[in-house]
Design a protein around this motif. Structure first.
Motif, PDB file in Angstrom:
ATOM      1  N   TRP A 299       0.808  -1.215   0.000  1.00  0.00           N
ATOM      2  CA  TRP A 299       0.000   0.000   0.000  1.00  0.00           C
ATOM      3  C   TRP A 299       0.846   1.272   0.000  1.00  0.00           C
ATOM      4  N   GLY A 300       2.057   1.170  -0.571  1.00  0.00           N
ATOM      5  CA  GLY A 300       2.825   2.378  -0.851  1.00  0.00           C
ATOM      6  C   GLY A 300       3.836   2.790   0.194  1.00  0.00           C
ATOM      7  N   PHE A 301       3.968   2.038   1.312  1.00  0.00           N
ATOM      8  CA  PHE A 301       4.961   2.367   2.341  1.00  0.00           C
ATOM      9  C   PHE A 301       6.238   1.587   2.047  1.00  0.00           C
ATOM     10  N   THR A 302       7.198   2.230   1.409  1.00  0.00           N
ATOM     11  CA  THR A 302       8.423   1.539   1.003  1.00  0.00           C
ATOM     12  C   THR A 302       9.431   1.428   2.135  1.00  0.00           C
ATOM     13  N   ASP A 303       9.306   2.253   3.165  1.00  0.00           N
ATOM     14  CA  ASP A 303      10.223   2.239   4.305  1.00  0.00           C
ATOM     15  C   ASP A 303       9.516   1.587   5.496  1.00  0.00           C
ATOM     16  N   PRO A 304       9.924   0.376   5.940  1.00  0.00           N
ATOM     17  CA  PRO A 304       9.246  -0.304   7.046  1.00  0.00           C
ATOM     18  C   PRO A 304       9.220   0.521   8.327  1.00  0.00           C
ATOM     19  N   ALA A 305      10.300   1.245   8.622  1.00  0.00           N
ATOM     20  CA  ALA A 305      10.337   2.047   9.849  1.00  0.00           C
ATOM     21  C   ALA A 305       9.314   3.175   9.787  1.00  0.00           C
ATOM     22  N   HIS A 306       9.237   3.830   8.629  1.00  0.00           N
ATOM     23  CA  HIS A 306       8.249   4.898   8.462  1.00  0.00           C
ATOM     24  C   HIS A 306       6.836   4.344   8.574  1.00  0.00           C
ATOM     25  N   PHE A 307       6.603   3.184   7.979  1.00  0.00           N
ATOM     26  CA  PHE A 307       5.283   2.553   8.063  1.00  0.00           C
ATOM     27  C   PHE A 307       4.917   2.269   9.515  1.00  0.00           C
ATOM     28  N   SER A 308       5.836   1.726  10.269  1.00  0.00           N
ATOM     29  CA  SER A 308       5.564   1.401  11.671  1.00  0.00           C
ATOM     30  C   SER A 308       5.248   2.654  12.484  1.00  0.00           C
ATOM     31  N   ARG A 309       6.007   3.727  12.253  1.00  0.00           N
ATOM     32  CA  ARG A 309       5.763   4.974  12.984  1.00  0.00           C
ATOM     33  C   ARG A 309       4.400   5.561  12.633  1.00  0.00           C
ATOM     34  N   ALA A 310       4.074   5.575  11.338  1.00  0.00           N
ATOM     35  CA  ALA A 310       2.798   6.148  10.899  1.00  0.00           C
ATOM     36  C   ALA A 310       1.624   5.331  11.437  1.00  0.00           C
ATOM     37  N   PHE A 311       1.768   4.008  11.424  1.00  0.00           N
ATOM     38  CA  PHE A 311       0.683   3.155  11.918  1.00  0.00           C
ATOM     39  C   PHE A 311       0.473   3.363  13.417  1.00  0.00           C
ATOM     40  N   ARG A 312       1.583   3.431  14.173  1.00  0.00           N
ATOM     41  CA  ARG A 312       1.468   3.630  15.617  1.00  0.00           C
ATOM     42  C   ARG A 312       0.824   4.986  15.924  1.00  0.00           C
ATOM     43  N   ALA A 313       1.206   6.015  15.158  1.00  0.00           N
ATOM     44  CA  ALA A 313       0.636   7.344  15.391  1.00  0.00           C
ATOM     45  C   ALA A 313      -0.864   7.361  15.113  1.00  0.00           C
ATOM     46  N   ALA A 314      -1.312   6.567  14.136  1.00  0.00           N
ATOM     47  CA  ALA A 314      -2.725   6.559  13.768  1.00  0.00           C
ATOM     48  C   ALA A 314      -3.569   5.680  14.681  1.00  0.00           C
ATOM     49  N   TYR A 315      -3.020   4.528  15.112  1.00  0.00           N
ATOM     50  CA  TYR A 315      -3.837   3.536  15.805  1.00  0.00           C
ATOM     51  C   TYR A 315      -3.345   3.173  17.209  1.00  0.00           C
ATOM     52  N   GLY A 316      -2.262   3.796  17.653  1.00  0.00           N
ATOM     53  CA  GLY A 316      -1.825   3.606  19.036  1.00  0.00           C
ATOM     54  C   GLY A 316      -1.064   2.329  19.307  1.00  0.00           C
ATOM     55  N   MET A 317      -0.704   1.583  18.283  1.00  0.00           N
ATOM     56  CA  MET A 317       0.099   0.370  18.460  1.00  0.00           C
ATOM     57  C   MET A 317       0.817   0.063  17.161  1.00  0.00           C
ATOM     58  N   SER A 318       1.839  -0.779  17.247  1.00  0.00           N
ATOM     59  CA  SER A 318       2.600  -1.132  16.059  1.00  0.00           C
ATOM     60  C   SER A 318       1.769  -2.025  15.146  1.00  0.00           C
ATOM     61  N   PRO A 319       2.147  -2.126  13.867  1.00  0.00           N
ATOM     62  CA  PRO A 319       1.409  -3.033  12.970  1.00  0.00           C
ATOM     63  C   PRO A 319       1.399  -4.474  13.469  1.00  0.00           C
ATOM     64  N   GLN A 320       2.548  -4.938  13.990  1.00  0.00           N
ATOM     65  CA  GLN A 320       2.615  -6.316  14.475  1.00  0.00           C
ATOM     66  C   GLN A 320       1.684  -6.518  15.675  1.00  0.00           C
ATOM     67  N   ALA A 321       1.678  -5.557  16.591  1.00  0.00           N
ATOM     68  CA  ALA A 321       0.810  -5.665  17.763  1.00  0.00           C
ATOM     69  C   ALA A 321      -0.659  -5.639  17.351  1.00  0.00           C
ATOM     70  N   TYR A 322      -0.978  -4.817  16.353  1.00  0.00           N
ATOM     71  CA  TYR A 322      -2.372  -4.766  15.880  1.00  0.00           C
ATOM     72  C   TYR A 322      -2.766  -6.106  15.285  1.00  0.00           C
ATOM     73  N   ARG A 323      -1.878  -6.699  14.493  1.00  0.00           N
ATOM     74  CA  ARG A 323      -2.182  -8.004  13.894  1.00  0.00           C
ATOM     75  C   ARG A 323      -2.425  -9.054  14.984  1.00  0.00           C
ATOM     76  N   GLU A 324      -1.570  -9.088  15.993  1.00  0.00           N
ATOM     77  CA  GLU A 324      -1.710 -10.092  17.042  1.00  0.00           C
ATOM     78  C   GLU A 324      -2.995  -9.902  17.839  1.00  0.00           C
ATOM     79  N   ALA A 325      -3.432  -8.649  17.968  1.00  0.00           N
ATOM     80  CA  ALA A 325      -4.632  -8.384  18.756  1.00  0.00           C
ATOM     81  C   ALA A 325      -5.922  -8.591  17.973  1.00  0.00           C
ATOM     82  N   ASN A 326      -5.820  -8.647  16.649  1.00  0.00           N
ATOM     83  CA  ASN A 326      -7.037  -8.646  15.843  1.00  0.00           C
ATOM     84  C   ASN A 326      -7.181  -9.829  14.883  1.00  0.00           C
ATOM     85  N   THR A 327      -6.269 -10.766  14.904  1.00  0.00           N
ATOM     86  CA  THR A 327      -6.407 -11.952  14.058  1.00  0.00           C
ATOM     87  C   THR A 327      -6.137 -13.187  14.861  1.00  0.00           C
TER      88      THR A 327
END
Length: 333
Positions: A299-327
């Motif tokens: 979905w256009g995030f070429t930098d994993p670190a930037h993706f992780s920061r943006a996701f945490r800022a939007a949803y309050g947790m890292s992408p990995q933590a969100y996946r573990e909590a919701n799947t």
């Protein structure tokens, strides 16, 4: 938070003898009474989903073959002063009005004026196994920002819904009637404005009168076109405000001005849409085997670190933590 709701009608929930009257009552309330007939009145199968947006009514119909006649006598009894823009979704449709006979196939629009005599026909396909279907939007004549004399020229005309303004309007109507719960009740006035602008732009396009539309209507239509473009190109890392402006032949300043009413920058809109797609995929158990960074890249995030920061800022947790909590693994439930 109160969300938009669809009013649902299904004739199969009542006894067979009551199904045709139930359908007639619903369809008349969506437009106006007409003389209707069908070969299936003894056991008529039909469904509808209606969404109200202020003065506009969007309805998604599925039904067996039928015909309808709006006669001068019925018009004298009640004229709702209503236009109806109808999109054929499946089956075959035909309309006769204003000395014009028009056949519509899938993804074609036409204009129905309920204050003038007309005849409608809808046929299912494959021996009735595939129901006919249509998607309509009812618009009071007074709300349309085009002179009635000009709009009259489009009555019973065929307008393709697969290209240009027609494609934008079709996509817009499909999304609202399929997923009304994605919008809040307070969004209804804005959705009505967008719907009206897209209908007016479609009409003006076929009348060669786009420049006659009020500036705010043209602006709404351009914004809808830009939003559709963003959704189609979110996976492209090169999607930037400048690229969007160039694709629509407008200045960067004009592009930013389109987004000012929503108090969101173009870049922020792109980021929010990308993050929403990532969040959806991270919660999908069928995609658990996909590494988090690959979903971000999709979905256009070429930098994993930037993706992780943006996701945490939007949803309050890292992408990995969100996946573990919701799947959970698909074989667990």
């Amino acid at each position: 938070m109160s969300v938009l709701r669809a009013e649902v009608m299904d004739t199969t929930v009542v006894p067979p003898a009551d199904r045709w009257p139930l359908f007639l009552d619903m369809s008349f309330r969506a437009s106006a009474p007409m003389s209707m007939s069908s070969d299936h009145v003894s056991d008529f199968r039909a469904t509808s989903r209606s969404v109200h947006l202020g003065g506009l009514q969007l309805v998604r119909f599925r039904y067996q073959s039928l015909t309808g006649q709006r006669t001068p006598r019925l018009i004298r009894q009640a004229d709702p002063e209503l236009y109806q823009v109808a999109l054929t979704v499946s089956g075959a449709s035909a309309i006769s009005a204003q000395r014009r006979d028009t056949t519509m196939s899938r993804s074609d629009f036409t204009l129905v004026d309920w204050g003038r005599p007309h005849r409608l026909e809808h046929r299912s396909l494959h021996g009735g196994q595939e129901l006919a279907a249509s998607l309509t939007v009812g618009i009071p004549r007074s709300m349309l920002p085009l002179h009635p004399d000009r709009v009259d020229r489009l009555a019973a005309a065929r307008m393709p819904g697969t290209e240009g303004p027609g494609a934008l309007l079709a996509m817009h109507l499909h999304h609202i009637t399929r997923y009304p719960e994605q919008f809040r009740v307070v969004d209804a006035p804005r959705l009505a404005d967008i719907t009206l602008s897209l209908v007016a732009t479609l009409f003006a396009h076929h009348l060669d009168a786009v420049h006659d539309l009020p500036p705010d209507v043209r602006q709404q239509a351009t914004l809808a076109q830009v939003n559709a473009f963003l959704d189609r190109h979110l996976s492209d890392p090169a999607l930037t405000p400048q690229a969007v402006a160039e694709a629509h032949h407008i200045s960067l300043r004009s592009l930013h001005r389109l987004f000012e009413p929503d108090q969101e920058t173009v870049a922020a809109s792109i980021r929010r849409r990308r993050l929403a797609r990532c969040r959806r995929d991270l919660a999908d158990p069928l995609l658990r085997h996909q590494p988090v960074h690959r979903i971000g890249r999709r979905w256009g995030f070429t930098d994993p670190a930037h993706f992780s920061r943006a996701f945490r800022a939007a949803y309050g947790m890292s992408p990995q933590a969100y996946r573990e909590a919701n799947t959970r693994p698909a074989d667990e439930g």
